[in-house]
Scaffold this motif. Structure first.
Motif, mmCIF file in Angstrom:
data_model
loop_
_atom_site.group_PDB
_atom_site.id
_atom_site.type_symbol
_atom_site.label_atom_id
_atom_site.label_comp_id
_atom_site.label_asym_id
_atom_site.label_seq_id
_atom_site.Cartn_x
_atom_site.Cartn_y
_atom_site.Cartn_z
ATOM 1 N N ALA A 1 0.829 -1.204 0.000
ATOM 2 C CA ALA A 1 0.000 0.000 0.000
ATOM 3 C C ALA A 1 0.862 1.251 0.000
ATOM 4 N N ALA A 2 1.920 1.248 0.795
ATOM 5 C CA ALA A 2 2.808 2.418 0.851
ATOM 6 C C ALA A 2 3.492 2.657 -0.488
ATOM 7 N N VAL A 3 3.945 1.594 -1.120
ATOM 8 C CA VAL A 3 4.580 1.732 -2.435
ATOM 9 C C VAL A 3 3.582 2.292 -3.442
ATOM 10 N N SER A 4 2.341 1.833 -3.367
ATOM 11 C CA SER A 4 1.294 2.334 -4.260
ATOM 12 C C SER A 4 1.028 3.820 -4.010
ATOM 13 N N LEU A 5 0.989 4.228 -2.747
ATOM 14 C CA LEU A 5 0.758 5.639 -2.427
ATOM 15 C C LEU A 5 1.931 6.509 -2.861
ATOM 16 N N ALA A 6 3.143 5.973 -2.752
ATOM 17 C CA ALA A 6 4.310 6.720 -3.226
ATOM 18 C C ALA A 6 4.253 6.892 -4.740
ATOM 19 N N ASP A 7 3.814 5.862 -5.443
ATOM 20 C CA ASP A 7 3.663 5.955 -6.893
ATOM 21 C C ASP A 7 2.568 6.955 -7.263
ATOM 22 N N LEU A 8 1.481 6.946 -6.508
ATOM 23 C CA LEU A 8 0.404 7.911 -6.739
ATOM 24 C C LEU A 8 0.915 9.344 -6.575
ATOM 25 N N LYS A 9 1.748 9.546 -5.578
ATOM 26 C CA LYS A 9 2.315 10.886 -5.367
ATOM 27 C C LYS A 9 3.199 11.291 -6.540
ATOM 28 N N ARG A 10 4.001 10.357 -7.052
ATOM 29 C CA ARG A 10 4.865 10.676 -8.193
ATOM 30 C C ARG A 10 4.037 11.034 -9.427
ATOM 31 N N ARG A 11 2.917 10.341 -9.610
ATOM 32 C CA ARG A 11 2.109 10.538 -10.816
ATOM 33 C C ARG A 11 1.207 11.763 -10.738
ATOM 34 N N THR A 12 0.727 12.071 -9.547
ATOM 35 C CA THR A 12 -0.295 13.120 -9.410
ATOM 36 C C THR A 12 0.142 14.314 -8.583
ATOM 37 N N GLY A 13 1.231 14.169 -7.839
ATOM 38 C CA GLY A 13 1.642 15.221 -6.923
ATOM 39 C C GLY A 13 0.837 15.242 -5.634
ATOM 40 N N ARG A 14 -0.048 14.270 -5.415
ATOM 41 C CA ARG A 14 -0.912 14.231 -4.239
ATOM 42 C C ARG A 14 -0.304 13.337 -3.158
ATOM 43 N N MET A 15 -0.075 13.933 -1.995
ATOM 44 C CA MET A 15 0.410 13.172 -0.847
ATOM 45 C C MET A 15 -0.784 12.633 -0.073
ATOM 46 N N ILE A 16 -0.882 11.315 0.011
ATOM 47 C CA ILE A 16 -1.949 10.676 0.783
ATOM 48 C C ILE A 16 -1.306 9.692 1.750
ATOM 49 N N ARG A 17 -1.696 9.819 3.022
ATOM 50 C CA ARG A 17 -1.135 8.978 4.081
ATOM 51 C C ARG A 17 -2.207 8.035 4.624
ATOM 52 N N LEU A 18 -1.806 6.809 4.848
ATOM 53 C CA LEU A 18 -2.681 5.811 5.453
ATOM 54 C C LEU A 18 -2.596 5.938 6.972
ATOM 55 N N ALA A 19 -3.724 5.703 7.653
ATOM 56 C CA ALA A 19 -3.780 5.891 9.102
ATOM 57 C C ALA A 19 -4.432 4.668 9.739
ATOM 58 N N ILE A 20 -3.616 3.810 10.357
ATOM 59 C CA ILE A 20 -4.102 2.592 11.000
ATOM 60 C C ILE A 20 -4.725 2.965 12.340
ATOM 61 N N GLU A 21 -5.945 2.474 12.586
ATOM 62 C CA GLU A 21 -6.729 2.923 13.739
ATOM 63 C C GLU A 21 -6.866 1.829 14.791
ATOM 64 N N PRO A 22 -6.054 1.843 15.857
ATOM 65 C CA PRO A 22 -6.207 0.856 16.927
ATOM 66 C C PRO A 22 -7.609 0.899 17.537
ATOM 67 N N GLU A 23 -8.091 -0.272 17.942
ATOM 68 C CA GLU A 23 -9.434 -0.358 18.521
ATOM 69 C C GLU A 23 -9.477 -1.508 19.514
ATOM 70 N N PRO A 24 -10.240 -1.383 20.593
ATOM 71 C CA PRO A 24 -10.329 -2.478 21.565
ATOM 72 C C PRO A 24 -10.710 -3.813 20.928
ATOM 73 N N PHE A 25 -10.031 -4.880 21.408
ATOM 74 C CA PHE A 25 -10.233 -6.255 20.966
ATOM 75 C C PHE A 25 -9.791 -6.488 19.524
ATOM 76 N N CYS A 26 -9.036 -5.566 18.942
ATOM 77 C CA CYS A 26 -8.452 -5.784 17.622
ATOM 78 C C CYS A 26 -6.992 -6.198 17.762
ATOM 79 N N VAL A 27 -6.402 -6.650 16.671
ATOM 80 C CA VAL A 27 -5.020 -7.113 16.712
ATOM 81 C C VAL A 27 -4.103 -6.002 17.208
ATOM 82 N N LEU A 28 -4.403 -4.776 16.800
ATOM 83 C CA LEU A 28 -3.725 -3.608 17.371
ATOM 84 C C LEU A 28 -4.755 -2.828 18.173
#
Length: 388
Positions: free
Chosen positions: A157-184
């Protein structure tokens, strides 16, 4: 560093959105009115379910037309919620919201599609963020190498987002959301996984992309339910080098003195409902936490000794962020104030979003209409942000 100067947003997962037409109906019926009542610029924190994403991408002009519709409504968008993949408003969502998990190609593809859409929706010069689930649900059976599988997909996913930034100039960051009873779910679990993720990224020669594009969505309700020290937790992430890309400004329910607070326990029964999972935790002496996967009448009527003796229970039930109390029940609004102060001390500005998706299942006949309730939340949040 000042807090984000972007327009405040609320997450539209509070509205049904199974088709593009239904998403736009929610914007017209609710979001436009909320913006007017709020009286300040408003960003739509869009939730776009997988069927909506597929529909938007099915024609060459689908996203362009949708973006034009946002502009006509006077709305902007800089963040998406890509945690719920399917129908978030079915009769019973519960643990199904954690599927597909981050070990699957389906989750990766959906996230990449959301990023492609957000790249077209972003205002000029503004970075984007996408919140996502914390790998998977602990109640499901996972293979021994589940975390490794998730790390591999997140690197992709990160590699894909880096490629998207190169192609479009748009910086998009993924945000993993911890939650009770989840793996994180805890701060420690999340930091440990990010270290594992960075090792995997280094092995795949993708560490710069991962560090730039993958961080955390800090949901204040979730960490408060864990009875974590909110300010200390945020400092831990900062010290570990985990970037907080998005903050969910949210509050949980709190029952004080459960052994003697019979009115509070009776009121808590009104929050037992069948759509969403309401993980419930109790603080114990020595910093330990007793845990129950979902709020139910049996827990309230016949709690085990640890739960009954605890000074307080907290319930993963997102309640309006402007409420200090709901009758005999408290909320974790003090922890929200702590979070805002801690985030203001960072040397960057995460995206800020109010996320109270439970308005339709909140008990009571006297609650305000949805437009009024959401506008009150945003106004109260804006006041807290201005006073921090």
């Amino acid at each position: 560093m000042p807090l984000s100067t972007l327009p405040l947003s609320y997450c539209t997962n509070v509205h049904p959105g199974r088709t593009v037409a239904e998403v736009e109906e929610g914007l017209d019926r609710y979001t436009v009115g909320v913006a007017k009542a709020f009286g300040k610029p408003l960003a739509a924190g869009l939730w776009l379910a997988k069927p909506v994403v597929d529909e938007l991408l099915s024609t060459a002009q689908g996203v362009t037309n949708f973006a034009a519709g946002l502009a006509r409504r006077g709305l902007t968008c800089h963040t998406l919620n890509a945690f719920p993949f399917g129908d978030f408003h079915s009769t019973r969502v519960k643990e199904k919201v954690y599927l597909p998990d981050w070990s699957t190609r389906d989750r990766l593809t959906y996230t990449e599609q959301c990023a492609a859409i957000l790249a077209e929706l972003l205002p000029a010069g503004v970075d984007g963020s996408i919140s996502t689930l914390p790998l998977g649900f602990k109640g499901f059976v996972h293979p021994a190498d589940f975390a490794e599988q998730c790390a591999t997909m997140l690197v992709a996913a990160a590699v894909s987002l880096a490629d998207l930034k190169r192609r479009t100039g748009r910086m998009i960051r993924l945000a993993i959301e911890p939650e009770p009873f989840c793996v994180l779910e805890t701060t420690e679990e999340a930091i440990a996984f990010f270290r594992q993720l960075w090792r995997e990224a280094d092995r795949l020669s993708a560490e710069p992309a991962v560090r730039e594009h993958v961080g955390l969505c800090y949901d204040v309700c979730h960490q408060a339910v864990e009875f974590e020290d909110i300010a200390g937790s945020i400092r831990q992430f900062q010290s570990a080098g985990v970037r907080l890309n998005k903050i969910h400004l949210s509050c949980a329910l709190q029952l004080d003195d459960p052994a003697t607070n019979t009115a509070g326990r009776a009121e808590l029964k009104r929050y037992v409902e069948e759509r969403y999972l309401h993980q419930t935790m109790a603080s114990l002496p020595g910093g330990k936490v007793a845990r129950f996967v979902d709020l139910c009448e049996q827990l309230i009527d016949l709690p085990d000794a640890d739960f009954l003796a605890a000074p307080a229970w907290r319930v993963h039930f997102h309640v309006p962020v402007d409420a200090d109390r709901l009758g005999p029940l408290a909320t974790t609004r003090p922890q929200l104030k702590e979070a805002i102060a801690a985030v203001a001390s960072l040397d960057y500005a995460p995206h800020l979003e109010v996320e109270t998706y439970t308005w339709q299942v909140l008990p009571g006949q006297t609650k305000p209409d949805l437009v009024t309730g959401l506008a009150r939340e945003l106004s109260a949040t804006a006041e807290l942000l201005s006073r921090r």
